[in-house]
Design a protein around this motif. Structure first.
Motif, mmCIF file in Angstrom:
data_model
loop_
_atom_site.group_PDB
_atom_site.id
_atom_site.type_symbol
_atom_site.label_atom_id
_atom_site.label_comp_id
_atom_site.label_asym_id
_atom_site.label_seq_id
_atom_site.Cartn_x
_atom_site.Cartn_y
_atom_site.Cartn_z
ATOM 1 N N MET A 1 0.729 -1.413 0.062
ATOM 2 C CA MET A 1 0.176 -0.125 -0.129
ATOM 3 C C MET A 1 0.690 1.228 -0.188
ATOM 4 S SD MET A 1 -2.923 1.342 2.113
ATOM 5 C CE MET A 1 -3.728 -0.720 2.995
ATOM 6 N N GLU A 2 0.499 1.911 -0.845
ATOM 7 C CA GLU A 2 1.190 3.039 -0.955
ATOM 8 C C GLU A 2 0.763 4.173 0.466
ATOM 9 O OE1 GLU A 2 1.222 5.541 -4.476
ATOM 10 O OE2 GLU A 2 0.767 3.757 -5.857
ATOM 11 N N ASN A 3 1.888 5.077 0.180
ATOM 12 C CA ASN A 3 0.868 6.406 1.372
ATOM 13 C C ASN A 3 -0.195 7.273 1.254
ATOM 14 O OD1 ASN A 3 3.508 5.984 2.764
ATOM 15 N ND2 ASN A 3 4.393 7.467 1.134
ATOM 16 N N THR A 4 -0.905 6.832 0.663
ATOM 17 C CA THR A 4 -2.746 7.616 0.502
ATOM 18 C C THR A 4 -3.331 6.853 0.616
ATOM 19 O OG1 THR A 4 -2.494 6.516 -2.358
ATOM 20 C CG2 THR A 4 -1.401 9.070 -1.674
ATOM 21 N N PHE A 5 -4.444 6.807 1.874
ATOM 22 C CA PHE A 5 -4.940 5.938 2.047
ATOM 23 C C PHE A 5 -5.450 6.790 2.999
ATOM 24 C CE2 PHE A 5 -1.499 5.392 4.838
ATOM 25 C CZ PHE A 5 -2.487 5.480 6.389
ATOM 26 N N THR A 6 -6.974 5.804 3.400
ATOM 27 C CA THR A 6 -8.119 7.480 4.405
ATOM 28 C C THR A 6 -8.468 6.375 5.865
ATOM 29 O OG1 THR A 6 -9.078 8.192 3.140
ATOM 30 C CG2 THR A 6 -10.209 7.744 4.976
ATOM 31 N N LYS A 7 -8.006 6.723 6.804
ATOM 32 C CA LYS A 7 -8.141 5.908 8.279
ATOM 33 C C LYS A 7 -9.553 5.992 8.762
ATOM 34 C CE LYS A 7 -5.678 5.030 12.032
ATOM 35 N NZ LYS A 7 -4.649 5.301 13.196
ATOM 36 N N VAL A 8 -10.094 4.960 8.683
ATOM 37 C CA VAL A 8 -11.522 5.103 9.414
ATOM 38 C C VAL A 8 -11.383 3.944 10.145
ATOM 39 C CG1 VAL A 8 -14.298 4.668 8.170
ATOM 40 C CG2 VAL A 8 -12.449 5.704 7.096
ATOM 41 N N PRO A 9 -12.586 3.728 10.810
ATOM 42 C CA PRO A 9 -12.608 3.024 11.726
ATOM 43 C C PRO A 9 -12.847 1.894 11.906
ATOM 44 C CG PRO A 9 -13.403 5.528 13.089
ATOM 45 C CD PRO A 9 -12.898 5.270 11.535
ATOM 46 N N ASN A 10 -12.895 0.674 11.360
ATOM 47 C CA ASN A 10 -13.513 -0.379 11.804
ATOM 48 C C ASN A 10 -14.974 -0.637 11.913
ATOM 49 O OD1 ASN A 10 -11.112 -1.485 10.801
ATOM 50 N ND2 ASN A 10 -10.285 -2.279 12.822
ATOM 51 N N ASP A 11 -15.263 -0.148 12.761
ATOM 52 C CA ASP A 11 -17.214 -0.593 13.491
ATOM 53 C C ASP A 11 -17.851 0.081 12.353
ATOM 54 O OD1 ASP A 11 -16.488 -1.794 15.196
ATOM 55 O OD2 ASP A 11 -16.649 -0.142 16.656
ATOM 56 N N LEU A 12 -17.455 1.955 12.087
ATOM 57 C CA LEU A 12 -17.736 2.715 10.854
ATOM 58 C C LEU A 12 -18.639 2.152 9.486
ATOM 59 C CD1 LEU A 12 -19.076 5.528 9.936
ATOM 60 C CD2 LEU A 12 -16.811 6.043 9.534
ATOM 61 N N ILE A 13 -16.233 1.551 9.134
ATOM 62 C CA ILE A 13 -16.456 0.519 7.919
ATOM 63 C C ILE A 13 -17.856 -0.731 7.449
ATOM 64 C CG2 ILE A 13 -15.401 -1.391 6.996
ATOM 65 C CD1 ILE A 13 -14.752 2.231 5.876
ATOM 66 N N GLU A 14 -17.810 -1.593 8.696
ATOM 67 C CA GLU A 14 -18.728 -3.013 9.409
ATOM 68 C C GLU A 14 -20.250 -2.142 9.017
ATOM 69 O OE1 GLU A 14 -17.243 -4.120 12.599
ATOM 70 O OE2 GLU A 14 -16.016 -5.345 12.028
#
Length: 137
Positions: A1-14
């Motif tokens: 994975m490159e340096n470009t990503f969005t960190k989102v809480p697992n609960d929200l993704i689920e």
């Protein structure tokens, strides 16, 4: 994975995997998540034109999508009145407490909130006297 990503809480993704609305509402919701969590913030000032640019949707479609998502309590908007007829850009926060989401259509609360949001939008539109341009640009 490159340096470009969005960190989102697992609960929200689920929760989004189960309850994410489709179509334009889903696009607007993802744009809001990108503009908030993508910049490591809980909330952000996001204009209609920003959402139009991120989603490729018309201004009217973005406004209706925001009303529907807000009626489902999936995020909150802090509105401020500017000077004169101008409004400041609204600050949008993703509702992290997933148990407060109203995600089923059969809910009476959803219908009440949606009617209230539409009525409030019509009042502000009438007060400003602004004509809807249809598209953001």
């Amino acid at each position: 994975m490159e340096n470009t990503f969005t960190k989102v809480p697992n609960d929200l993704i689920e929760a989004l995997a189960k309850y994410c609305p489709g179509g334009s509402q889903g696009q607007v919701l993802m744009a809001i998540i990108r503009q908030t969590y993508g910049w490591h913030k809980k909330g952000e000032r996001i204009s209609y034109s920003d959402l139009c640019g991120l989603t490729g949707l018309s201004r009217r479609t973005v406004i209706y999508a925001l009303q529907n998502i807000e009626a489902k309590l999936m995020f909150t908007i802090k509105r401020k009145r500017g000077r004169g007829n101008k409004n400041e850009i609204n600050q949008i926060f993703v509702q992290e407490n997933i148990s407060e989401w109203v995600v089923q259509r059969i809910s009476d609360q959803y219908d009440k909130v949606l009617k209230y949001q539409r009525k409030r939008y019509q009042k502000t539109k009438a007060k400003s006297g602004a004509k809807n341009q249809g598209w953001c640009k």
